[in-house]
Motif scaffolding. Structure first.
Motif, PDB file in Angstrom:
ATOM      1  N   VAL A  94      25.054   9.566  27.371  1.00  0.00           N
ATOM      2  CA  VAL A  94      25.660   9.716  27.162  1.00  0.00           C
ATOM      3  C   VAL A  94      25.757   9.997  28.784  1.00  0.00           C
ATOM      4  O   VAL A  94      26.722   9.133  29.143  1.00  0.00           O
ATOM      5  CB  VAL A  94      26.935  10.478  26.579  1.00  0.00           C
ATOM      6  CG1 VAL A  94      28.468  11.321  27.364  1.00  0.00           C
ATOM      7  CG2 VAL A  94      27.005  11.087  25.090  1.00  0.00           C
ATOM      8  N   LEU A  95      25.024  10.400  29.513  1.00  0.00           N
ATOM      9  CA  LEU A  95      25.084  10.795  30.828  1.00  0.00           C
ATOM     10  C   LEU A  95      24.846   9.302  30.771  1.00  0.00           C
ATOM     11  O   LEU A  95      25.549   8.742  32.983  1.00  0.00           O
ATOM     12  CB  LEU A  95      24.062  11.505  31.137  1.00  0.00           C
ATOM     13  CG  LEU A  95      23.760  11.240  33.026  1.00  0.00           C
ATOM     14  CD1 LEU A  95      25.209  11.958  33.147  1.00  0.00           C
ATOM     15  CD2 LEU A  95      22.789  12.163  32.820  1.00  0.00           C
ATOM     16  N   ALA A  96      23.862   8.419  30.431  1.00  0.00           N
ATOM     17  CA  ALA A  96      23.446   6.747  31.292  1.00  0.00           C
ATOM     18  C   ALA A  96      24.591   6.046  30.733  1.00  0.00           C
ATOM     19  O   ALA A  96      25.475   5.189  31.534  1.00  0.00           O
ATOM     20  CB  ALA A  96      22.431   5.856  30.266  1.00  0.00           C
ATOM     21  N   LEU A  97      25.941   5.868  29.704  1.00  0.00           N
ATOM     22  CA  LEU A  97      26.359   5.370  29.980  1.00  0.00           C
ATOM     23  C   LEU A  97      27.632   5.325  30.986  1.00  0.00           C
ATOM     24  O   LEU A  97      28.543   5.363  31.029  1.00  0.00           O
ATOM     25  CB  LEU A  97      27.333   5.604  28.092  1.00  0.00           C
ATOM     26  CG  LEU A  97      29.223   5.231  27.836  1.00  0.00           C
ATOM     27  CD1 LEU A  97      28.678   2.978  27.736  1.00  0.00           C
ATOM     28  CD2 LEU A  97      29.538   5.213  26.821  1.00  0.00           C
ATOM     29  N   LEU A  98      28.354   6.624  30.856  1.00  0.00           N
ATOM     30  CA  LEU A  98      29.244   7.234  31.644  1.00  0.00           C
ATOM     31  C   LEU A  98      29.008   7.321  33.278  1.00  0.00           C
ATOM     32  O   LEU A  98      30.097   6.360  33.702  1.00  0.00           O
ATOM     33  CB  LEU A  98      28.818   9.228  32.052  1.00  0.00           C
ATOM     34  CG  LEU A  98      29.634   9.661  31.034  1.00  0.00           C
ATOM     35  CD1 LEU A  98      29.215  10.697  31.181  1.00  0.00           C
ATOM     36  CD2 LEU A  98      30.900   9.786  30.584  1.00  0.00           C
ATOM     37  N   LEU A  99      27.503   7.278  33.728  1.00  0.00           N
ATOM     38  CA  LEU A  99      27.255   6.444  35.130  1.00  0.00           C
ATOM     39  C   LEU A  99      27.366   4.955  35.639  1.00  0.00           C
ATOM     40  O   LEU A  99      28.048   4.423  36.430  1.00  0.00           O
ATOM     41  CB  LEU A  99      25.167   7.098  35.534  1.00  0.00           C
ATOM     42  CG  LEU A  99      25.129   8.225  35.582  1.00  0.00           C
ATOM     43  CD1 LEU A  99      24.315   8.437  35.786  1.00  0.00           C
ATOM     44  CD2 LEU A  99      26.059   8.696  36.660  1.00  0.00           C
ATOM     45  N   ALA A 100      26.814   3.953  34.224  1.00  0.00           N
ATOM     46  CA  ALA A 100      27.687   2.584  34.028  1.00  0.00           C
ATOM     47  C   ALA A 100      28.989   2.015  34.277  1.00  0.00           C
ATOM     48  O   ALA A 100      29.575   1.656  35.544  1.00  0.00           O
ATOM     49  CB  ALA A 100      26.709   2.108  32.927  1.00  0.00           C
ATOM     50  N   THR A 101      29.650   3.387  33.207  1.00  0.00           N
ATOM     51  CA  THR A 101      31.185   2.441  33.312  1.00  0.00           C
ATOM     52  C   THR A 101      31.881   2.625  34.462  1.00  0.00           C
ATOM     53  O   THR A 101      32.503   2.761  34.809  1.00  0.00           O
ATOM     54  CB  THR A 101      31.742   3.411  32.220  1.00  0.00           C
ATOM     55  OG1 THR A 101      31.472   4.889  32.403  1.00  0.00           O
ATOM     56  CG2 THR A 101      31.361   3.042  30.799  1.00  0.00           C
TER      57      THR A 101
END
Length: 323
Positions: free
Chosen positions: A251-258
């Motif tokens: 989830v943190l990876a997705l938040l950072l990417a988006t």
């Protein structure tokens, strides 16, 4: 003896032909897009064929909950009460349009048409779209800050913190956008009245909505739940493939990417977000091949699988004059 007027009949016939063309247009666009990006679809389906089906089913459930969250945000951004069933159907159809046109233009166009068909005045409908577009990134930023505070040792700073040139580039983009908006309002007089009218309506409606706890919960709760549901879809696909990361890391990876590339005007964020998500997953310790497979599977569940049903629902709503 004067001949009867045929203009209304011709006008009605033209409207019927236009409506039929609109019902077929999404299907034609989707077919062209699928043909151009067939390799990604084929690779994703091939990799998912060996995945754990129960985790994929879980990801599909989270995908469906994402449309419910989008409907909650749309309702929370509007004082008028909308019928839940047609609202949910419109958001499902808006998802198909959103993956065809960039920068959420397709989804906003479908929603705007739906609101107008429900009798919502154009200024208020447009103001609700503006509030929706403002609250979603703000809520996502708050969720990201919560994750950073809750998991301070999880972020691989050496890989993901941008250097000073990237920060200057981002700051320059923000300044350029604000300066462009200021110059347009200062020198293009026809834009001033509608722009200030929209701003006035948005402020009044935002004040009114935030006096209603149900609207506040729908608006901010749905906006905060959206990235968590999207991250849960990615996690479910990753678990089905054996991705060695936890739910919080994905989830943190997705938040950072988006957050990093979400402003790039690609249809549905496809392309830049995919590359950034693979990069962040690898930075968190995922093997490159599993990171790529996870992102492809995520796109199959959230884009390709619901795309044709969404286009069919969109066509049906146009035909029934809901849109």
């Amino acid at each position: 003896m004067p001949k009867p007027r045929l203009a209304p009949t011709h006008s009605r016939s033209a409207a019927v032909h236009v409506r039929r063309a609109l019902t077929l247009l999404p299907l034609l666009l989707i077919g062209a897009w699928a043909a151009a990006d067939w390799r990604a679809v084929h690779d994703g389906v091939a990799r998912l064929a060996s995945a754990n089906p129960w985790w994929l089913l879980t990801g599909l459930v989270f995908t469906c909950l994402g449309w419910v969250a989008a409907s909650c945000v749309r309702q929370g951004a509007l004082p008028e009460r909308l019928p839940p069933g047609p609202l949910l159907a419109s958001q499902f159809a808006a998802g198909a349009a959103n993956h065809v046109l960039p920068a959420s233009i397709g989804a906003h166009a479908v929603t705007l048409r739906f609101l107008q068909r429900r009798g919502v005045p154009l200024p208020r409908a447009t103001a609700s779209l503006a509030l929706y577009s403002l609250v979603k990134p703000l809520a996502k930023t708050l969720v990201l800050l919560v994750f950073l505070v809750a998991f301070p040792d999880m972020l691989p700073l050496g890989h993901l913190v941008p250097d000073e040139w990237m920060l200057l580039l981002a700051a320059g983009g923000v300044v350029l956008g604000l300066a462009t908006a200021f110059l347009l309002l200062a020198f293009v007089r026809p834009l001033r009245r509608p722009a200030f009218g929209l701003l006035r309506t948005a402020v009044v409606d935002a004040r009114l909505l935030h006096t209603r706890p149900s609207r506040v919960l729908a608006l901010w709760g749905g906006a905060a739940a959206t990235p968590l549901l999207q991250g849960s879809v990615v996690t479910s696909v990753g678990f089905s493939l054996g991705l060695p990361l936890s739910w919080a890391q994905v989830v943190l990876a997705l938040l950072l990417a988006t957050t990093a590339v979400g402003a790039v005007p690609a249809p549905g964020g496809i392309g830049p977000v995919d590359a950034a998500l693979v990069f962040t997953l690898v930075a968190f310790g995922a093997p490159l091949n599993l990171g790529v497979a996870t992102v492809i599977g995520y796109r199959v569940l959230t884009v390709w699988l619901p795309l044709l049903p969404g286009a069919i629902v969109l066509a049906a709503l146009v035909r029934r004059e809901v849109l």
